[in-house]
Design an enzyme around this catalytic site. Structure first.
Site, PDB file in Angstrom:
ATOM      1  N   ASP A   1      -5.609  21.777  52.608  1.00  0.00           N
ATOM      2  CA  ASP A   1      -4.131  21.866  52.217  1.00  0.00           C
ATOM      3  C   ASP A   1      -4.113  21.100  51.187  1.00  0.00           C
ATOM      4  O   ASP A   1      -4.816  20.061  50.749  1.00  0.00           O
ATOM      5  CB  ASP A   1      -3.255  21.596  53.270  1.00  0.00           C
ATOM      6  CG  ASP A   1      -1.953  22.094  52.956  1.00  0.00           C
ATOM      7  OD1 ASP A   1      -0.853  21.962  53.821  1.00  0.00           O
ATOM      8  OD2 ASP A   1      -1.723  22.717  51.791  1.00  0.00           O
TER       9      ASP A   1
ATOM     10  N   CYS B   1       1.718  30.840  59.382  1.00  0.00           N
ATOM     11  CA  CYS B   1       2.405  29.769  60.137  1.00  0.00           C
ATOM     12  C   CYS B   1       3.876  29.480  59.959  1.00  0.00           C
ATOM     13  O   CYS B   1       4.453  30.145  58.971  1.00  0.00           O
ATOM     14  CB  CYS B   1       1.549  28.446  59.439  1.00  0.00           C
ATOM     15  SG  CYS B   1       1.896  26.939  60.424  1.00  0.00           S
TER      16      CYS B   1
HETATM   17  O1  LIG Z   1       5.021  24.675  57.303  1.00  0.00           O
HETATM   18  C1  LIG Z   1       5.523  23.407  57.416  1.00  0.00           C
HETATM   19  O2  LIG Z   1       7.029  23.387  57.325  1.00  0.00           O
HETATM   20  C2  LIG Z   1       4.771  22.104  57.803  1.00  0.00           C
HETATM   21  C3  LIG Z   1       5.705  20.844  57.915  1.00  0.00           C
HETATM   22  C4  LIG Z   1       5.109  19.924  58.362  1.00  0.00           C
HETATM   23  C5  LIG Z   1       3.662  19.738  58.324  1.00  0.00           C
HETATM   24  C6  LIG Z   1       2.850  20.987  58.164  1.00  0.00           C
HETATM   25  C7  LIG Z   1       3.470  22.291  57.781  1.00  0.00           C
HETATM   26  N1  LIG Z   1       2.697  23.397  57.625  1.00  0.00           N
HETATM   27  C8  LIG Z   1       1.324  23.369  57.833  1.00  0.00           C
HETATM   28  C9  LIG Z   1       0.831  24.687  57.693  1.00  0.00           C
HETATM   29  O3  LIG Z   1      -0.422  24.753  58.493  1.00  0.00           O
HETATM   30  C10 LIG Z   1       1.186  25.421  56.470  1.00  0.00           C
HETATM   31  O4  LIG Z   1       0.841  26.906  56.792  1.00  0.00           O
HETATM   32  C11 LIG Z   1       0.187  24.722  55.304  1.00  0.00           C
HETATM   33  O5  LIG Z   1       0.768  23.615  55.032  1.00  0.00           O
HETATM   34  C12 LIG Z   1       0.227  25.934  54.278  1.00  0.00           C
HETATM   35  O6  LIG Z   1       1.780  25.884  53.931  1.00  0.00           O
HETATM   36  P1  LIG Z   1       2.142  26.679  52.583  1.00  0.00           P
HETATM   37  O7  LIG Z   1       1.749  26.062  51.158  1.00  0.00           O
HETATM   38  O8  LIG Z   1       3.784  26.914  52.301  1.00  0.00           O
HETATM   39  O9  LIG Z   1       1.591  28.091  52.646  1.00  0.00           O
END
Ligand SMILES: O=C(O)c1ccccc1NCC(=O)[C@H](O)[C@H](O)COP(=O)(O)O
Length: 215
Positions: A131, A8
């Site tokens: 999440d 992502c």
């Molecule tokens: O990734 C972002 O910047 C984001 C911003 C606002 C809402 C959601 C967002 N990401 C969503 C996703 O699907 C991410 O992959 C997920 O939250 C996991 O993130 P991480 O913990 O950094 O792997």
């Protein structure tokens, strides 16, 4: 058991290509200006075209209004619409009808009781993406690189269509899959060298570790 992998927060052609080359099935594009991973509709359209036919495209939005959503969906034509805000089950149903495509709803998890909030989305969304709850100091509803206690999902019916997300890395994704029996995983921060800067080697390592755990 197989596992589907979503990388992502991709924003550049080079790292989108790296995710596809590594074998990720889904590439995620963030439409949320406060995020360091935000891509404008024009760039998202370019990236989506690049991925077409080689990976599914997830468009990620946060409580987007109809006008912005209409413009972005038209530009990106995603396979998946991931709703990462406070969208209600009714909104999920409405958008599923309007856009006739896969809808994922993010549900933040911090303690066992939080699983209750997923209940109304099992019947309305195609998948629930678990999440971690954003830390107190966080400015984003997701993409914070924070894991939750994966044991909280142990009681979940393994046939439920859920995606495991939150603080996953090449170093912990195997344990996360073993603990939760997740059949889909999602990562953003864990494959970055800096906020919003995806790292091709970390992407490849993440996919390798996830595949090995699910083999
Ligand atoms: O990734 C972002 O910047 C984001 C911003 C606002 C809402 C959601 C967002 N990401 C969503 C996703 O699907 C991410 O992959 C997920 O939250 C996991 O993130 P991480 O913990 O950094 O792997």
């Amino acid at each position: 058991m197989t596992v589907e992998i979503k990388i992502c927060g991709l924003s550049e052609e080079r790292t989108l290509e790296a995710a596809i080359a590594a074998g990720a099935e889904i590439v995620g594009l963030v439409s949320f200006p406060k995020s360091p991973r935000h891509v404008a509709p024009e760039q998202a359209a370019t990236l989506s075209s690049l991925a077409r036919g080689r990976a599914r495209v997830a468009l990620l939005t946060v409580d987007a209004g109809d006008s912005l959503l209409g413009e972005t969906v038209a530009a990106v034509t995603p396979d998946i619409l991931q709703l990462h805000g406070a969208e209600t089950p009714e909104r999920v149903k409405e958008l599923r009808r309007r856009y006739d495509r896969e809808i994922w709803k993010a549900v933040s998890i911090d303690e066992a009781d939080d699983l209750r909030r997923a209940a109304p989305f099992w019947e309305t969304a195609d998948r629930v993406l678990f999440d971690a709850r954003p830390p107190r100091e966080a400015t984003l509803p997701g993409g914070n690189g924070v894991p939750f206690d994966w044991r909280l999902l142990a009681a979940l019916d393994p046939h439920r269509a859920f995606v495991l997300s939150g603080g996953l890395t090449p170093g912990n994704v195997a344990e996360a899959i073993r603990t939760t029996r997740a059949r889909a995983v999602d990562v953003s921060s864990g494959v970055e060298s800096a906020p919003g800067v995806k790292d091709a080697a970390l992407i490849a390592a993440f996919v390798r570790e996830a595949r090995a755990a699910a083999a």
